[in-house]
Scaffold this motif. Structure first.
Motif: not given
Lengths: 196, 892
Positions: A118, A120, A125, A155, A175, A177, A180, B5-7, B41-42, B45, B48, B51-52, B54, B78, B80, B84
């Protein structure tokens, strides 16, 4: 130098892939190949993967000193794999993997696979504080930990200033995350640096 | 609006394992719309998430512009993400990288945190353009006030220097300063970079030796010391004085350091730096070996592995130090860990010598023998049983023994061959043993190593005369081995060995007592399933063997033999006919050749009247052979029995020295620079002076260098040949006259040649005679050369015919291979062949030298006939009487 850092679990699912040298074949193929070779090795063998199938596969000439070597370590459900060339010391890399894992452990607090899944980006970093562009940046866990915290703090501050209403501005910088996240069972797993 | 989100994405992926691709397709659609929006932000997101994905193998190159957008965000969290994503997905060819130069410049002068992110990202995405444009900023940054930034800048500088070496001039002084940095981390990073740079161009970094030496003796960080030691390892070969300087501290490190990684590096540096020479060196070597050998027996597999690596480096110079550890090393070859085995094999390979080769090879070979003997051939198991040393083949092995892995078996097999063939079989004392090892290997290898075994077999048999008889015996059993033939189509059957078997039996069939018994095996049904190249050799071998056998029959001819002979010939004709329809051109050609020969023999036999002294009922009208051993009258056996043998058995095939080809003396009068087909248009018919010039300018490289001016000048005035002498530089004058004579001669030759050239039209050509000449030339040449010692050239690829010398010594290896008799250029180590050069040895078939240039045709006329027959025309066959000629050469 270090050409790749890979983390995958015992089923071969990638958890982190970082290639410092462009490959002539798909990264997935490389991961699968290395995984298939590593997972067939019983525990207790040495940490250097040296298989005839590998030579040539990594696309390096078989010149002994420039041969790419695969150094790996197994932690619980994860394999940490470093692909390095002759300019690195094999045993040194083995130590470096340990350093990496310790750094992760400090950042996540008793790190487990789900942390890596979760977060990654956070893992990237942290890795960036140890290796930059394939060269080792820092080997001292204390220093690494300090730098990781500093970067995470930057950050999260940046995030907080951009989202003043966010409840969890102190998140890992990913973010925020996990605010949520509705699933209670995950919260325990998701304690990141910021939440500690 | 609820964005994933990524999560959420990851959670979704985990929940949709069954339908992953559909889920991802949907997610990517969402990402596409999110990424185009205004909300940074979006967008970040979305990047990111990409990238995951990928990492899981999905393409994200289409989003590279959006990645740059995110990189340019002023917000650290953002930015970073952007860097990344860029590091993960960009490569040299990513075009948007061109847009980033100013962005990077700006970021490099931003807050320290952003600078760190930028440096790290830059190290991943740098291109030569970026390196060029950013080099000044980065060089300046080497003196940044914060150590953390200096550290990153140093490492990034390495990437810059790789992409844009021109930056070295400005970067290097500052980089070197960093070796004395106040911060240990910066020093380590600098050493790291210098190590990488020094690996590529050690000589450029020799001047840093004092600083490095200082660090070596004072530093306590193992990482740092390892890098310095490594760097010294690269440098010492270029600066011998370093050896003396380094010996004390390194010896010290070796004997005191508890860190094995460092110990290994020290040993490694000692070895590649040549520090183990001399008396103090050998003491050091002894220390190293003792230390390393202790690791070999350590429980820690990693130490074992490293020790093997290091020992492999030490063996070539100090083999004796390792002798006592041979058993330990061999035990490592038996290790259950394939990594250790691989390194141990390398080490073993380096350790072999004349005394231990046999036992080592047998041990290694035994690894290939399947534990549950399934399809083993008697030969293999038998001979293994003979030699095998109990190696504990009953080792309890993990479920998947490395022995089963084909790749590993291949490595094993290759190592066996390598050990044995090192330095042209230096370590082999018993070649019969080696040949049996090769055959065993072919049986047990079960991997695709046949071609290598084949080459070894042929090579050994060619080089070691004393082993031929044994080889033929083994090959005979191999050829008659039906199981082997049946398995030949399977993977890893090493069927190529049959190639060698057929070739050896064919070439050395005189070792066989009943050669004809082998013939049917060349034409069994399974043979047609072999690969074409093997079939071709089979046909050839059968022909050779028949030829030998037939000649033998002729010598002790008895009319009783006729039926058998007929039968054999008939069988051969039948089989060969089949092959002559093969779709493989090589098989077809050989079969067609053989077919004509055998048909002729068949015809001869069929018309043969078995009378004590029959008259030839057979087509030859004229006096067939003036040189039959049986004097004047017709022989009492079918004459065609002598048809084939001389084609093959006249000369022995011997190994050819490596430099043989280059050492062939150029026959007098042969000008390799002369045009074979002159260049078409130029002022051809004109007087000669102009012509050679043309030649020169076109191709004579060496000449051109000397008088380039001349060429030019002459070109301008090429129509005015009169001018030429004046035009030519005076010192050349004498030469030119000589040359001119030569040229004239050459031109005459050339013109003569042209007559034969179908593509060249000359008005006055006289075709009819040429044809005939042409016909006779090669024939004459073939026979002529042996007797004229002056010329021969060996162009046969690897072996060449030579008269047999019957002396059977105990395994003399012809290491050097043969050299042409008049070898001229003393190339490298070209020593004459080790074998005594027999008087008229070197005749050479296949002389691809331009026809015209061969002056010597003085050949015994009778011999000339022998080779002439063109197989197809039955009429010409009469000349076969020539069969006897072979005796002349054979006797020699």
């Amino acid at each position: 130098m270090i050409h790749a850092v890979l983390i995958f679990n015992t089923s071969g699912v990638a958890r982190l892939t970082k290639f410092y040298t462009p490959l002539h074949q798909s990264s997935q193929a490389v991961i699968q190949k290395i995984f298939s070779l590593i997972c067939s090795r019983p525990a207790g063998l040495c940490n250097f993967l040296d298989a005839p199938e590998l030579e040539g596969f990594l696309g390096q000439n078989v010149d002994d000193d420039d041969r790419w070597r695969v150094v790996y370590r197994n932690y619980a459900t994860l394999f940490f794999v470093f692909v390095v060339d002759g300019a690195e010391s094999e045993l040194g890399i083995l130590d470096l993997i340990q350093v990496f894992v310790e750094a992760l452990d400090r950042a996540f607090g008793n790190v487990c696979e789900l942390d890596l899944v979760f977060h990654f980006d956070e893992v990237h970093h942290i890795l960036a504080e140890i290796i930059q562009g394939g060269l080792v940046l820092e080997t001292d866990v204390e220093e690494i930990d300090k730098a990781v915290h500093l970067a995470a703090k930057t950050r999260s501050e940046s995030f907080a200033s951009a989202n003043p209403l966010s409840l969890t501005g102190g998140g890992l910088g990913s973010r925020g995350a996990h605010i949520k996240t509705p699933l209670g069972w995950l919260t325990g797993k998701l304690t990141g640096v910021g939440a500690r | 609006m609820w964005e994933r989100t990524l999560q959420d994405l990851i959670r979704g992926l985990r929940a949709n394992k069954k339908d992953e691709s559909k889920f991802i397709a949907k997610a990517v659609d969402e990402i596409r719309s999110e990424i185009k929006g205004e909300d940074m932000e979006l967008k970040a997101g979305a990047v990111l998430k990409l990238t995951y994905l990928e990492m899981l193998g999905y393409d994200m190159s289409w989003a590279s512009f959006h990645v740059v957008e995110v990189m340019s965000s002023p917000r650290s969290h953002l930015k970073s993400v952007g860097y990344l994503a860029a590091g993960q997905s960009f490569n040299e060819d990513t075009d948007v990288l061109m847009l980033t130069t100013n962005l990077l410049k700006k970021d490099l002068s931003s807050t320290p945190a952003d600078v760190a992110v930028t440096l790290n990202g830059l190290a991943n995405i740098i291109t030569s353009d970026l390196a060029r444009d950013l080099a000044p900023e980065l060089v300046a940054m080497l003196n940044h006030s914060r150590p953390a930034i200096r550290k990153r800048a140093v490492l990034t500088m390495y990437k810059v220097l790789m992409k844009y070496p021109e930056a070295a001039a400005s970067a290097r002084p500052r980089l070197v300063e960093r070796l004395e940095d106040a911060d240990q981390g910066v020093i380590a990073a600098t050493a790291n970079v210098l190590c990488e740079l020094g690996r590529r161009r050690p000589q450029d970094y020799l001047t840093l030796a004092p600083q490095l030496f200082h660090i070596l003796t004072t530093a306590s960080n193992n990482w740092l010391i390892i890098k310095i030691v490594k760097l010294f390892g690269f440098m010492t070969p270029h600066e011998p004085r370093l050896v003396k300087k380094l010996q004390p501290p390194i010896t010290d490190l070796i004997s005191t350091t508890p860190a094995i990684s460092l110990l290994y590096e020290c040993v490694h540096t000692c070895i590649i730096g040549g520090m183990l020479q001399g008396t103090s060196g050998s003491a050091l070597a002894k220390t190293c070996v003792t230390k390393l050998a202790a690791f070999l027996q350590d429980e820690d597999q990693n130490l074992k592995y490293i020790a093997l690596l290091a020992l492999t480096k030490i063996v070539p110079t100090h083999p004796y130090l390792l002798a006592e550890y041979q058993d330990v090393v061999l035990a490592c070859v038996n290790d259950q860990d394939i990594s250790i085995r691989m390194r141990a094999l390398d080490l073993v390979c380096a350790m072999v010598n004349r005394d231990n080769l046999q036992s080592i090879v047998q041990q290694v070979l035994s690894h290939l023998v399947p534990e549950t003997s399934s399809t083993m051939q008697p030969t293999a198991s038998q001979s293994l049983a003979q030699h095998a040393i109990p190696v504990s083949p009953t080792n309890p092995r993990p479920a998947l023994s490395p022995n089963q892995s084909p790749a590993y078996r291949l490595v094993l097999s290759q190592h066996i061959l390598e050990m044995c063939s090192q330095n042209t079989y230096d370590n082999i004392t018993n070649f019969e043993w080696y040949i049996s090892v090769l055959v065993d290997l072919a049986h047990v290898a079960n991997v695709d190593i046949g071609a290598e075994i084949r080459d070894q077999l042929v090579d050994v048999v060619a080089r070691v005369k004393a082993a031929r008889r044994y080889a033929v015996k083994l090959m005979y059993t191999l050829l008659t081995d039906e199981t082997f033939l049946q398995n030949a189509q399977e993977e890893g059957s090493c069927k190529e060995v049959l190639w060698a078997a057929a070739w050896i039996c064919g070439e050395h069939c005189r070792e066989l007592t009943d050669p004809q018994q082998l013939l049917p095996y060349f034409f069994t049904a399974e043979v047609s399933h072999l690969t074409p190249d093997i079939i071709a050799v089979y046909i050839q071998a059968a022909t050779k063997i028949f030829g030998y056998w037939a000649a033998e029959l002729a010598e002790r001819w008895d009319n009783e033999m006729l039926p058998e002979l007929k039968e054999v010939v008939e069988a051969i004709v039948e089989s060969v006919t089949e092959f002559s329809g093969s779709t493989h051109i090589e098989v077809q050609e050989r079969a067609a050749n053989a077919l004509q020969l055998f048909k002729f023999i068949q015809a001869d036999i069929n018309t043969f009247q078995p009378k004590p002294y029959p008259n030839s009922g057979f087509s030859v009208p004229g006096p067939s052979s003036s040189f039959d051993p049986i004097p004047p009258s017709e022989p009492h056996f079918p004459k065609s029995l002598y048809l084939i043998q001389p084609l093959f058995n006249v000369y022995d095939l011997n190994p050819v020295a490596r430099q043989a080809q280059a050492s062939v003396p150029i026959p007098e009068g042969l000008d390799l620079d002369a045009w074979i087909v002159p260049p078409p248009p130029e002022p051809e018919p004109e007087a000669e002076p102009s012509e050679p010039r043309v030649k020169k300018s076109k191709k004579g490289k060496e000449k051109e260098g000397v008088n380039g001016t001349k060429t030019k000048g002459s070109k301008k005035k090429k129509d005015a040949e009169q001018l030429e002498p004046q035009d030519v530089l005076i010192p050349d004058q004498e030469e030119t006259q000589e040359e001119r004579a030569l040229r004239e001669k050459r031109k005459a030759e050339r013109l003569a040649q042209l007559k034969d050239d179908p593509y060249y039209i000359i008005d006055d050509r006289s075709p009819p005679p040429t044809r005939e000449d042409f016909d006779s030339i090669p024939v004459v040449k073939l026979e002529g050369m042996p007797s004229l010692q002056s010329i021969h050239d060996n162009r046969l690829p690897s072996l060449k015919p030579l008269p047999i010398s019957s002396s059977v010594t105990q395994f003399v290896i012809e290491k050097e291979g043969e050299m042409p008799a008049g070898a001229v250029f003393p190339l490298l180590s070209s020593s004459p062949a080790s074998r005594p050069q027999t008087t008229e040895p070197v005749l050479h078939l296949a002389a691809p030298v331009p026809l015209s240039s061969f002056p010597q045709y003085e050949v015994p006329d009778d011999i000339a006939r022998t080779v002439t027959p063109e197989p197809v025309k039955v009429v010409r066959t009469k000349k076969k009487g020539t069969g006897k000629k072979k005796r002349t050469t054979d006797a020699s």
